[in-house]
Design an enzyme around this catalytic site. Structure first.
Site, PDB file in Angstrom:
ATOM      1  N   GLY A  17     -30.326  14.110  30.147  1.00  0.00           N
ATOM      2  CA  GLY A  17     -29.323  14.525  30.743  1.00  0.00           C
ATOM      3  C   GLY A  17     -28.517  13.270  31.836  1.00  0.00           C
ATOM      4  N   SER A  18     -29.825  11.460  31.855  1.00  0.00           N
ATOM      5  CA  SER A  18     -28.862  10.989  32.242  1.00  0.00           C
ATOM      6  C   SER A  18     -27.308  10.573  32.190  1.00  0.00           C
ATOM      7  CB  SER A  18     -29.884   9.689  32.816  1.00  0.00           C
ATOM      8  OG  SER A  18     -30.027   9.002  31.548  1.00  0.00           O
ATOM      9  N   ASN A  19     -27.373  10.108  31.381  1.00  0.00           N
ATOM     10  CA  ASN A  19     -26.257   9.447  30.524  1.00  0.00           C
ATOM     11  C   ASN A  19     -25.008  10.576  31.128  1.00  0.00           C
ATOM     12  OD1 ASN A  19     -25.144   6.674  29.315  1.00  0.00           O
ATOM     13  ND2 ASN A  19     -27.525   8.301  28.148  1.00  0.00           N
ATOM     14  N   LYS A  68     -35.308  20.542  12.003  1.00  0.00           N
ATOM     15  CA  LYS A  68     -35.109  19.681  13.731  1.00  0.00           C
ATOM     16  C   LYS A  68     -34.337  19.011  13.782  1.00  0.00           C
ATOM     17  CE  LYS A  68     -39.862  20.641  15.555  1.00  0.00           C
ATOM     18  NZ  LYS A  68     -41.059  19.647  15.047  1.00  0.00           N
ATOM     19  N   MET A  97     -29.750  15.205  19.595  1.00  0.00           N
ATOM     20  CA  MET A  97     -30.559  14.252  18.828  1.00  0.00           C
ATOM     21  C   MET A  97     -30.183  15.307  17.495  1.00  0.00           C
ATOM     22  SD  MET A  97     -31.317  11.768  20.199  1.00  0.00           S
ATOM     23  CE  MET A  97     -32.730  10.957  19.201  1.00  0.00           C
ATOM     24  N   ARG A  98     -29.168  15.885  16.839  1.00  0.00           N
ATOM     25  CA  ARG A  98     -29.487  16.385  16.037  1.00  0.00           C
ATOM     26  C   ARG A  98     -28.301  15.782  15.161  1.00  0.00           C
ATOM     27  NH1 ARG A  98     -31.592  22.088  14.830  1.00  0.00           N
ATOM     28  NH2 ARG A  98     -32.470  22.285  16.911  1.00  0.00           N
ATOM     29  N   HIS A 116     -25.530   5.099  21.215  1.00  0.00           N
ATOM     30  CA  HIS A 116     -26.707   4.984  20.003  1.00  0.00           C
ATOM     31  C   HIS A 116     -27.509   3.460  21.624  1.00  0.00           C
ATOM     32  CE1 HIS A 116     -29.639   4.860  17.375  1.00  0.00           C
ATOM     33  NE2 HIS A 116     -29.354   3.758  17.236  1.00  0.00           N
ATOM     34  N   ASP A 152     -24.482   7.169  12.814  1.00  0.00           N
ATOM     35  CA  ASP A 152     -25.185   6.126  12.993  1.00  0.00           C
ATOM     36  C   ASP A 152     -23.863   5.192  12.784  1.00  0.00           C
ATOM     37  OD1 ASP A 152     -26.711   6.870  15.542  1.00  0.00           O
ATOM     38  OD2 ASP A 152     -28.326   6.260  13.718  1.00  0.00           O
ATOM     39  N   GLU A 181     -26.474   1.638  29.274  1.00  0.00           N
ATOM     40  CA  GLU A 181     -25.713   2.948  28.861  1.00  0.00           C
ATOM     41  C   GLU A 181     -25.171   3.348  29.878  1.00  0.00           C
ATOM     42  OE1 GLU A 181     -28.378   4.193  24.688  1.00  0.00           O
ATOM     43  OE2 GLU A 181     -28.330   5.362  27.269  1.00  0.00           O
TER      44      GLU A 181
END
Ligand code: GAR
Length: 202
Positions: A17-19, A68, A97-98, A116, A152, A181
């Site tokens: 969660g840094s972004n 996953k 990440m899904r 990304h 992407d 980012e």
């Protein structure tokens, strides 16, 4: 910020969660005409959920489901329901990440952005910083793009370049990309929110 309208943004993440924190900081400093209406994760243990709770921002955790890398349609339906419940106007993927598919895109395509960790179209997929290091390129970076059904592969909004230095490890390189980012995402979101307000705010 002179315009009184704030855009409701939902942040989706699976990890640390840094972004999200860099966006939350920009919002709290009044640098971004937005309100984080909800943080959603597919991972109940994710630090992003803990950090959002500490900031008093509503959170939701999705059922993890059978796969996953993507969410079954019924889980995407649940995601859409949550986003609508919080009156989401813009969806911001920050380490989610899904892969998002049709059920979600039918509701939010054109209103969802992703960050990304490479200069797309180079190095799509997971751990793009490792792929850049292994490919021995001189530089990499980060890309913010609209989310579409091509993973992407949606239209690029902005990029920031980052050098690869002698002796870089995957960790040191990812840390340098993340610095970029954290600068780029709030700036781009500010522009997107201002555009949104111009187009849709009454
Ligand atoms: C970020 O580096 C982001 O670019 C990457 O996950 C990290 C999340 O970090 N996203 C992807 O790889 C998406 N394909 P954070 O949880 O500290 O924001």
């Amino acid at each position: 910020m002179s315009n009184s309208k704030l855009v409701n943004i939902a942040v989706l993440g699976s990890g640390k969660g840094s972004n999200f924190l860099s966006i939350a900081k920009a919002v709290s400093m009044g640098e971004l005409p937005a309100r984080i209406c909800v943080v959603v994760s597919d991972n109940p243990e994710a630090l992003i959920i803990k950090k959002a709770n500490e900031l008093g921002i509503p959170t939701a955790v999705l059922p993890c489901g059978k796969y996953k890398t993507w969410l079954e349609p019924w889980i995407e339906e649940e995601l859409v329901r949550i986003l609508k419940e919080y009156h989401t106007e813009l969806v911001v993927l920050a380490g989610f990440m899904r892969v998002l598919k049709e059920t979600f895109l039918n509701a939010f395509e054109g209103r969802t952005v992703n960050i990304h960790p490479s200069l797309l179209p180079a190095f799509k997929g997971k751990e793009a910083w490792k792929a850049a290091l292994e490919a021995c390129v001189a530089e990499t970076g980060c890309t913010i793009h609209w989310v579409s059904k091509e993973v992407d592969g949606g239209k690029i909004i902005a990029q920031s370049r980052v050098p690869i230095l002698p002796g870089d490890t995957p960790e040191s390189l990812h840390a340098r990309i993340q610095q970029a980012e954290h600068e780029l995402y709030p700036k781009v979101l500010k522009d997107l929110c201002l555009d949104w307000i111009k187009k849709y705010a009454k």
